[in-house]
Design a protein around this motif. Structure first.
Motif, PDB file in Angstrom:
ATOM      1  N   UNK A 129       0.847  -1.494   0.401  1.00  0.00           N
ATOM      2  CA  UNK A 129       0.195  -0.280  -0.363  1.00  0.00           C
ATOM      3  C   UNK A 129       0.939   1.222   0.035  1.00  0.00           C
ATOM      4  N   UNK A 130       1.974   1.669   0.663  1.00  0.00           N
ATOM      5  CA  UNK A 130       2.695   2.480   1.032  1.00  0.00           C
ATOM      6  C   UNK A 130       3.291   2.177  -0.721  1.00  0.00           C
ATOM      7  N   UNK A 131       3.368   1.670  -0.950  1.00  0.00           N
ATOM      8  CA  UNK A 131       4.634   1.599  -2.248  1.00  0.00           C
ATOM      9  C   UNK A 131       3.268   2.315  -3.307  1.00  0.00           C
ATOM     10  N   UNK A 132       2.409   2.167  -3.643  1.00  0.00           N
ATOM     11  CA  UNK A 132       1.463   2.355  -4.489  1.00  0.00           C
ATOM     12  C   UNK A 132       0.905   4.118  -4.264  1.00  0.00           C
ATOM     13  N   UNK A 133       1.013   4.296  -2.533  1.00  0.00           N
ATOM     14  CA  UNK A 133       1.147   5.595  -2.120  1.00  0.00           C
ATOM     15  C   UNK A 133       2.065   6.203  -3.098  1.00  0.00           C
ATOM     16  N   UNK A 134       3.487   5.910  -2.591  1.00  0.00           N
ATOM     17  CA  UNK A 134       4.522   6.293  -3.394  1.00  0.00           C
ATOM     18  C   UNK A 134       4.373   6.891  -4.731  1.00  0.00           C
ATOM     19  N   UNK A 135       3.817   5.541  -5.626  1.00  0.00           N
ATOM     20  CA  UNK A 135       4.254   5.091  -6.912  1.00  0.00           C
ATOM     21  C   UNK A 135       2.780   6.438  -7.592  1.00  0.00           C
ATOM     22  N   UNK A 136       1.787   6.109  -7.079  1.00  0.00           N
ATOM     23  CA  UNK A 136       0.780   7.069  -6.774  1.00  0.00           C
ATOM     24  C   UNK A 136       1.143   8.260  -7.274  1.00  0.00           C
ATOM     25  N   UNK A 137       1.996   9.583  -6.630  1.00  0.00           N
ATOM     26  CA  UNK A 137       2.318  10.430  -6.784  1.00  0.00           C
ATOM     27  C   UNK A 137       1.411  10.867  -4.882  1.00  0.00           C
ATOM     28  N   UNK A 138       1.594  10.265  -3.793  1.00  0.00           N
ATOM     29  CA  UNK A 138       1.044  10.619  -3.085  1.00  0.00           C
ATOM     30  C   UNK A 138      -0.102   9.757  -3.382  1.00  0.00           C
ATOM     31  N   UNK A 139      -1.279   9.411  -3.604  1.00  0.00           N
ATOM     32  CA  UNK A 139      -2.834   8.610  -3.719  1.00  0.00           C
ATOM     33  C   UNK A 139      -3.282   7.643  -2.745  1.00  0.00           C
ATOM     34  N   UNK A 140      -3.782   7.583  -1.811  1.00  0.00           N
ATOM     35  CA  UNK A 140      -4.061   7.172  -1.144  1.00  0.00           C
ATOM     36  C   UNK A 140      -5.468   6.111  -2.499  1.00  0.00           C
ATOM     37  N   UNK A 141      -5.727   6.459  -3.549  1.00  0.00           N
ATOM     38  CA  UNK A 141      -6.774   5.698  -3.749  1.00  0.00           C
ATOM     39  C   UNK A 141      -5.497   4.655  -4.627  1.00  0.00           C
ATOM     40  N   UNK A 142      -4.598   5.060  -4.718  1.00  0.00           N
ATOM     41  CA  UNK A 142      -3.471   3.598  -5.490  1.00  0.00           C
ATOM     42  C   UNK A 142      -2.604   2.792  -4.324  1.00  0.00           C
ATOM     43  N   UNK A 143      -2.989   3.260  -3.341  1.00  0.00           N
ATOM     44  CA  UNK A 143      -2.855   2.657  -1.964  1.00  0.00           C
ATOM     45  C   UNK A 143      -3.546   1.445  -2.030  1.00  0.00           C
ATOM     46  N   UNK A 144      -4.737   2.100  -1.892  1.00  0.00           N
ATOM     47  CA  UNK A 144      -6.446   1.218  -1.903  1.00  0.00           C
ATOM     48  C   UNK A 144      -5.834  -0.143  -2.917  1.00  0.00           C
ATOM     49  N   UNK A 145      -5.983   0.330  -4.413  1.00  0.00           N
ATOM     50  CA  UNK A 145      -5.821  -0.613  -5.164  1.00  0.00           C
ATOM     51  C   UNK A 145      -4.575  -1.596  -5.116  1.00  0.00           C
ATOM     52  N   UNK A 146      -3.229  -1.130  -4.771  1.00  0.00           N
ATOM     53  CA  UNK A 146      -2.361  -2.057  -4.032  1.00  0.00           C
ATOM     54  C   UNK A 146      -2.870  -2.762  -3.269  1.00  0.00           C
ATOM     55  N   UNK A 147      -2.708  -2.364  -1.946  1.00  0.00           N
ATOM     56  CA  UNK A 147      -3.454  -3.365  -1.119  1.00  0.00           C
ATOM     57  C   UNK A 147      -4.245  -4.508  -1.513  1.00  0.00           C
ATOM     58  N   UNK A 148      -5.393  -3.876  -2.204  1.00  0.00           N
ATOM     59  CA  UNK A 148      -6.223  -4.410  -2.279  1.00  0.00           C
ATOM     60  C   UNK A 148      -6.053  -5.926  -3.796  1.00  0.00           C
ATOM     61  N   UNK A 149      -5.140  -5.774  -4.382  1.00  0.00           N
ATOM     62  CA  UNK A 149      -4.947  -6.894  -5.115  1.00  0.00           C
ATOM     63  C   UNK A 149      -3.975  -7.805  -4.355  1.00  0.00           C
TER      64      UNK A 149
END
Length: 212
Positions: free
Chosen positions: A72-92
Protein backbone atom coordinates in the motif's frame (compact mmCIF):
# COMPACT_ATOMS: atom_id res chain seq x y z
CA UNK A 1 -5.81 -53.12 15.09
CA UNK A 2 -6.92 -51.41 11.92
CA UNK A 3 -6.78 -47.70 11.29
CA UNK A 4 -9.77 -45.93 9.75
CA UNK A 5 -9.39 -42.51 8.14
CA UNK A 6 -12.58 -40.45 7.86
CA UNK A 7 -12.27 -36.84 6.65
CA UNK A 8 -14.31 -34.36 8.67
CA UNK A 9 -13.58 -31.36 6.48
CA UNK A 10 -17.19 -30.37 5.99
CA UNK A 11 -18.13 -29.62 9.60
CA UNK A 12 -19.62 -26.10 9.44
CA UNK A 13 -17.31 -23.71 11.26
CA UNK A 14 -20.15 -21.18 11.59
CA UNK A 15 -21.88 -23.32 14.21
CA UNK A 16 -21.20 -22.37 17.81
CA UNK A 17 -20.52 -25.23 20.19
CA UNK A 18 -23.05 -23.60 22.49
CA UNK A 19 -25.76 -24.58 20.02
CA UNK A 20 -25.29 -28.19 21.07
CA UNK A 21 -27.44 -27.44 24.10
CA UNK A 22 -30.38 -26.33 21.99
CA UNK A 23 -31.11 -29.07 19.47
CA UNK A 24 -34.08 -30.13 17.41
CA UNK A 25 -35.01 -33.77 16.76
CA UNK A 26 -32.82 -35.42 14.14
CA UNK A 27 -31.99 -38.86 12.82
CA UNK A 28 -28.82 -40.26 11.28
CA UNK A 29 -29.24 -42.96 8.68
CA UNK A 30 -27.29 -44.62 5.89
CA UNK A 31 -26.98 -42.80 2.59
CA UNK A 32 -29.53 -43.58 -0.14
CA UNK A 33 -29.06 -42.95 -3.89
CA UNK A 34 -32.00 -40.53 -3.79
CA UNK A 35 -29.98 -38.30 -1.40
CA UNK A 36 -27.40 -37.48 -4.06
CA UNK A 37 -29.02 -34.27 -5.32
CA UNK A 38 -28.95 -32.89 -1.77
CA UNK A 39 -25.69 -34.38 -0.49
CA UNK A 40 -23.38 -33.11 -3.26
CA UNK A 41 -24.41 -29.41 -3.08
CA UNK A 42 -24.34 -29.62 0.72
CA UNK A 43 -20.84 -31.10 0.59
CA UNK A 44 -19.65 -28.36 -1.77
CA UNK A 45 -21.21 -25.55 0.26
CA UNK A 46 -19.91 -27.01 3.52
CA UNK A 47 -16.34 -26.98 2.19
CA UNK A 48 -16.42 -23.59 0.46
CA UNK A 49 -17.82 -21.83 3.54
CA UNK A 50 -14.33 -22.11 4.99
CA UNK A 51 -12.84 -19.84 2.31
CA UNK A 52 -13.67 -16.59 4.13
CA UNK A 53 -12.45 -17.74 7.57
CA UNK A 54 -9.24 -18.95 5.91
CA UNK A 55 -8.85 -15.63 4.09
CA UNK A 56 -9.32 -13.51 7.22
CA UNK A 57 -6.98 -15.74 9.20
CA UNK A 58 -4.30 -15.50 6.51
CA UNK A 59 -4.64 -11.73 6.16
CA UNK A 60 -4.30 -11.26 9.92
CA UNK A 61 -0.94 -13.05 9.98
CA UNK A 62 1.87 -10.59 10.86
CA UNK A 63 3.79 -11.41 7.66
CA UNK A 64 0.79 -10.69 5.46
CA UNK A 65 -0.05 -7.53 7.40
CA UNK A 66 3.50 -6.31 6.80
CA UNK A 67 3.32 -7.10 3.09
CA UNK A 68 -0.08 -5.37 2.78
CA UNK A 69 1.26 -2.22 4.44
CA UNK A 70 4.41 -2.23 2.30
CA UNK A 71 2.48 -2.72 -0.93
CA UNK A 72 0.00 0.00 0.00
CA UNK A 73 2.84 2.37 0.81
CA UNK A 74 4.48 1.58 -2.53
CA UNK A 75 1.22 2.36 -4.28
CA UNK A 76 0.92 5.61 -2.38
CA UNK A 77 4.43 6.70 -3.40
CA UNK A 78 4.25 5.51 -7.02
CA UNK A 79 0.88 7.16 -7.41
CA UNK A 80 2.20 10.52 -6.32
CA UNK A 81 0.73 10.48 -2.81
CA UNK A 82 -2.44 8.86 -4.10
CA UNK A 83 -4.59 7.17 -1.48
CA UNK A 84 -6.55 5.51 -4.27
CA UNK A 85 -3.36 3.93 -5.61
CA UNK A 86 -2.50 2.76 -2.10
CA UNK A 87 -5.92 1.11 -1.74
CA UNK A 88 -5.61 -0.39 -5.22
CA UNK A 89 -2.25 -2.00 -4.47
CA UNK A 90 -3.42 -3.25 -1.07
CA UNK A 91 -6.63 -4.59 -2.61
CA UNK A 92 -4.63 -6.48 -5.22
CA UNK A 93 -2.66 -8.20 -2.46
CA UNK A 94 -5.85 -9.10 -0.58
CA UNK A 95 -7.37 -10.41 -3.81
CA UNK A 96 -4.37 -12.67 -4.35
CA UNK A 97 -4.67 -14.12 -0.85
CA UNK A 98 -8.41 -14.72 -1.31
CA UNK A 99 -7.74 -16.47 -4.62
CA UNK A 100 -5.23 -18.76 -2.95
CA UNK A 101 -7.65 -19.69 -0.16
CA UNK A 102 -10.48 -20.29 -2.60
CA UNK A 103 -8.26 -22.35 -4.91
CA UNK A 104 -7.33 -24.76 -2.12
CA UNK A 105 -10.90 -25.49 -1.04
CA UNK A 106 -12.32 -25.46 -4.57
CA UNK A 107 -9.57 -27.86 -5.64
CA UNK A 108 -10.44 -30.18 -2.76
CA UNK A 109 -14.11 -30.19 -3.77
CA UNK A 110 -13.24 -30.88 -7.42
CA UNK A 111 -10.97 -33.80 -6.51
CA UNK A 112 -13.49 -35.38 -4.19
CA UNK A 113 -16.43 -34.99 -6.59
CA UNK A 114 -14.31 -36.58 -9.31
CA UNK A 115 -13.21 -39.56 -7.21
CA UNK A 116 -14.93 -41.14 -4.19
CA UNK A 117 -17.91 -38.75 -4.12
CA UNK A 118 -18.63 -39.47 -7.78
CA UNK A 119 -20.13 -42.83 -6.77
CA UNK A 120 -20.93 -42.84 -3.06
CA UNK A 121 -22.79 -46.12 -3.28
CA UNK A 122 -19.83 -48.00 -4.76
CA UNK A 123 -17.08 -46.36 -2.72
CA UNK A 124 -18.71 -46.27 0.71
CA UNK A 125 -21.60 -48.71 0.95
CA UNK A 126 -20.47 -51.87 -0.83
CA UNK A 127 -17.85 -52.69 1.79
CA UNK A 128 -18.76 -53.56 5.38
CA UNK A 129 -15.72 -51.54 6.54
CA UNK A 130 -16.97 -48.29 5.00
CA UNK A 131 -19.96 -46.09 5.67
CA UNK A 132 -21.66 -42.88 4.57
CA UNK A 133 -24.43 -41.34 6.65
CA UNK A 134 -27.01 -38.63 6.18
CA UNK A 135 -28.35 -36.55 9.06
CA UNK A 136 -31.91 -35.29 8.74
CA UNK A 137 -32.83 -32.09 10.65
CA UNK A 138 -29.22 -32.05 11.74
CA UNK A 139 -28.46 -29.40 14.36
CA UNK A 140 -26.07 -31.28 16.62
CA UNK A 141 -22.52 -31.59 15.34
CA UNK A 142 -21.61 -34.05 18.06
CA UNK A 143 -24.24 -36.50 16.80
CA UNK A 144 -22.42 -37.01 13.50
CA UNK A 145 -19.08 -37.57 15.19
CA UNK A 146 -20.67 -40.00 17.64
CA UNK A 147 -22.05 -41.99 14.71
CA UNK A 148 -18.58 -42.31 13.20
CA UNK A 149 -17.15 -43.39 16.56
CA UNK A 150 -19.87 -46.01 17.02
CA UNK A 151 -19.23 -47.36 13.52
CA UNK A 152 -15.51 -47.74 14.20
CA UNK A 153 -16.15 -49.44 17.52
CA UNK A 154 -18.59 -51.89 15.94
CA UNK A 155 -16.07 -52.77 13.22
CA UNK A 156 -13.11 -53.22 15.55
CA UNK A 157 -10.99 -50.24 14.52
CA UNK A 158 -8.36 -49.41 17.12
CA UNK A 159 -7.59 -45.94 15.80
CA UNK A 160 -9.66 -43.22 14.15
CA UNK A 161 -7.90 -40.44 12.24
CA UNK A 162 -9.62 -37.24 11.09
CA UNK A 163 -8.28 -34.68 8.63
CA UNK A 164 -9.15 -31.05 9.42
CA UNK A 165 -7.98 -27.84 7.80
CA UNK A 166 -6.50 -25.28 10.19
CA UNK A 167 -9.21 -22.58 9.73
CA UNK A 168 -11.86 -25.03 10.98
CA UNK A 169 -11.43 -24.08 14.60
CA UNK A 170 -14.91 -25.27 15.65
CA UNK A 171 -14.30 -28.72 14.18
CA UNK A 172 -10.88 -28.94 15.86
CA UNK A 173 -12.35 -27.92 19.22
CA UNK A 174 -15.16 -30.45 18.84
CA UNK A 175 -12.67 -33.23 18.12
CA UNK A 176 -10.55 -32.29 21.12
CA UNK A 177 -13.59 -32.32 23.39
CA UNK A 178 -14.32 -35.83 22.11
CA UNK A 179 -10.86 -37.06 23.13
CA UNK A 180 -8.91 -36.62 19.90
CA UNK A 181 -5.33 -35.37 20.00
CA UNK A 182 -3.34 -33.70 17.24
CA UNK A 183 -0.76 -36.07 15.76
CA UNK A 184 0.55 -34.21 12.72
CA UNK A 185 0.26 -31.06 10.63
CA UNK A 186 1.49 -30.19 7.15
CA UNK A 187 0.90 -27.66 4.38
CA UNK A 188 0.56 -30.11 1.47
CA UNK A 189 -2.91 -29.19 0.25
CA UNK A 190 -2.28 -30.56 -3.27
CA UNK A 191 -2.41 -26.99 -4.54
CA UNK A 192 0.57 -25.15 -5.96
CA UNK A 193 3.28 -24.77 -3.31
CA UNK A 194 3.15 -20.96 -3.42
CA UNK A 195 -0.64 -20.99 -3.24
CA UNK A 196 -0.44 -23.06 -0.05
CA UNK A 197 2.20 -20.78 1.45
CA UNK A 198 0.26 -17.62 0.73
CA UNK A 199 -3.04 -19.08 2.01
CA UNK A 200 -1.30 -20.37 5.17
CA UNK A 201 -3.68 -23.32 5.38
CA UNK A 202 -2.42 -26.45 7.07
CA UNK A 203 -3.97 -29.89 7.21
CA UNK A 204 -4.20 -31.12 10.78
CA UNK A 205 -4.50 -34.76 11.74
CA UNK A 206 -6.20 -35.66 14.99
CA UNK A 207 -6.58 -39.22 16.21
CA UNK A 208 -8.36 -41.24 18.83
CA UNK A 209 -6.58 -44.42 19.89
CA UNK A 210 -7.77 -47.61 21.59
CA UNK A 211 -11.23 -47.12 20.18
CA UNK A 212 -11.82 -50.73 19.31
Amino acid sequence: GRSHRAPILSLPSSFSLLSLRHTVPFSIREYRPSDRHVVLPLFRDGILEHVYPAFFKAMSHPDHVGVALSISMAGYVLGGSSYFQALLFGGAWAGLIYYCCHDIYEGYVTRRLGTDMADIQANYLQSPDSGFWVAERFDDLNGGLAKALDFCKEHGYARLVLDVSSPQTAAISLCQKSGFVQTASHSDTHANRWVSRLARINLIYVSLNDHG
